[in-house]
Design an enzyme around this catalytic site. Structure first.
Site, mmCIF file in Angstrom:
data_model
loop_
_atom_site.group_PDB
_atom_site.id
_atom_site.type_symbol
_atom_site.label_atom_id
_atom_site.label_comp_id
_atom_site.label_asym_id
_atom_site.label_seq_id
_atom_site.Cartn_x
_atom_site.Cartn_y
_atom_site.Cartn_z
ATOM 1 N N LEU A 102 77.371 63.326 35.361
ATOM 2 C CA LEU A 102 78.542 62.568 34.935
ATOM 3 C C LEU A 102 79.546 62.712 36.070
ATOM 4 O O LEU A 102 79.609 63.769 36.716
ATOM 5 C CB LEU A 102 79.123 63.132 33.643
ATOM 6 C CG LEU A 102 78.268 62.967 32.376
ATOM 7 C CD1 LEU A 102 78.920 63.671 31.194
ATOM 8 C CD2 LEU A 102 78.034 61.493 32.062
ATOM 9 N N ASP A 103 80.334 61.668 36.310
ATOM 10 C CA ASP A 103 81.343 61.751 37.367
ATOM 11 C C ASP A 103 82.319 62.884 37.071
ATOM 12 O O ASP A 103 82.494 63.283 35.921
ATOM 13 C CB ASP A 103 82.137 60.441 37.451
ATOM 14 C CG ASP A 103 81.262 59.270 37.863
ATOM 15 O OD1 ASP A 103 80.200 59.506 38.458
ATOM 16 O OD2 ASP A 103 81.665 58.123 37.581
ATOM 17 N N LYS A 104 82.999 63.326 38.130
ATOM 18 C CA LYS A 104 83.956 64.433 37.969
ATOM 19 C C LYS A 104 85.011 64.096 36.903
ATOM 20 O O LYS A 104 85.433 64.963 36.135
ATOM 21 C CB LYS A 104 84.612 64.700 39.329
ATOM 22 C CG LYS A 104 85.506 65.896 39.363
ATOM 23 C CD LYS A 104 85.917 66.189 40.794
ATOM 24 C CE LYS A 104 87.112 67.105 40.825
ATOM 25 N NZ LYS A 104 87.637 67.281 42.179
#
Ligand code: URA
Length: 233
Positions: A102-104
């Site tokens: 998952l993106d930051k």
């Protein structure tokens, strides 16, 4: 049968070299006898192995549902940022990794496991495992834009990216299901219809819904039934 140092390592308590040190230092007993040789072979299902008097249960695979908070990276090591595996605290073991990314700045359900074969299957492009996101958008989608997202939009990949399902919650919130997993896929798809993602949260993965009792940063083990769902996904 397996080597004692490997057994200790796979209980998640230590690295292989720590295991060897502890064994040589006499901290480990097998059926109540101190054993000082790391290569001793034990029957992992039968022998009672204790570390400083406390018995250890052998578990080859572990599965955690993490509610990933924003600001943490989906990696096992990073020079700058906190990683998702660090959130496991005392349950961290060297072989656990996030199954997917998952993106930051994305929140929500991330599976942490050491089950490589399962992760590989869940993430294989041909598998079509459902991942559902709650998307907060800059502005409402028209019916036409929603239709486009479901038939496929160009995001600069070989094939158009498509949503397997879209459910409108309100003006600026949708539940969007993907069966693909391209880099920044949700953000790029919304961009392709001249919109913008303001917040993103994964609310289900492979047929399992994020446990709403988990606050961002909290995690729990999957139940046996949930592991089975993932195996069947
Ligand atoms: N799509 C994105 O754009 N970001 C994520 O983190 C997951 C899916």
């Amino acid at each position: 049968m397996m080597r004692l140092d490997k057994f200790l390592c796979e209980t998640g308590k230590c690295t292989r070299s720590q295991a060897r040190d502890w064994i040589r230092q006499g901290m480990v007993t097998v059926d109540e006898q101190t054993v000082r040789s790391p290569e001793t072979r034990i029957r992992e299902d039968e022998d009672l192995v204790c570390l400083q008097g406390r018995s250890l249960a052998y578990r080859k695979y572990v599965y955690y549902m993490l509610n990933k908070p924003r600001g943490v990276v989906s990696a096992t090591a990073d020079n700058r940022d906190k990683t998702v595996v660090e959130l496991l605290g005392e349950n961290m073991r060297p072989d656990i990794f996030p199954a997917g990314r998952l993106d930051k700045d994305t929140e929500g359900f991330l599976l942490l496991t050491n089950d490589g074969p399962l992760a590989h299957r869940l993430l294989a492009p041909g598998r079509h495992v459902d991942k559902t996101y709650m998307v907060t958008m800059e502005h409402a989608l028209t019916r036409e834009e929603s239709g486009l997202l479901e038939t496929g939009v160009e995001i600069g990949e070989k094939r158009p990216a498509r949503a397997a399902g879209i459910q409108t919650i309100d003006e600026t919130h949708i539940l969007l299901t993907l069966q693909e997993g391209k880099f920044h896929q949700v953000k790029r798809m919304l961009q392709a219809v001249n919109n913008r993602v303001l917040a993103l949260k994964r609310v289900s993965f492979g047929g399992i819904i994020l446990d709403e009792r988990l606050k961002p940063g909290e995690y729990r083990e999957l139940t046996e039934a949930e592991v089975k769902i993932l195996y069947d996904a």
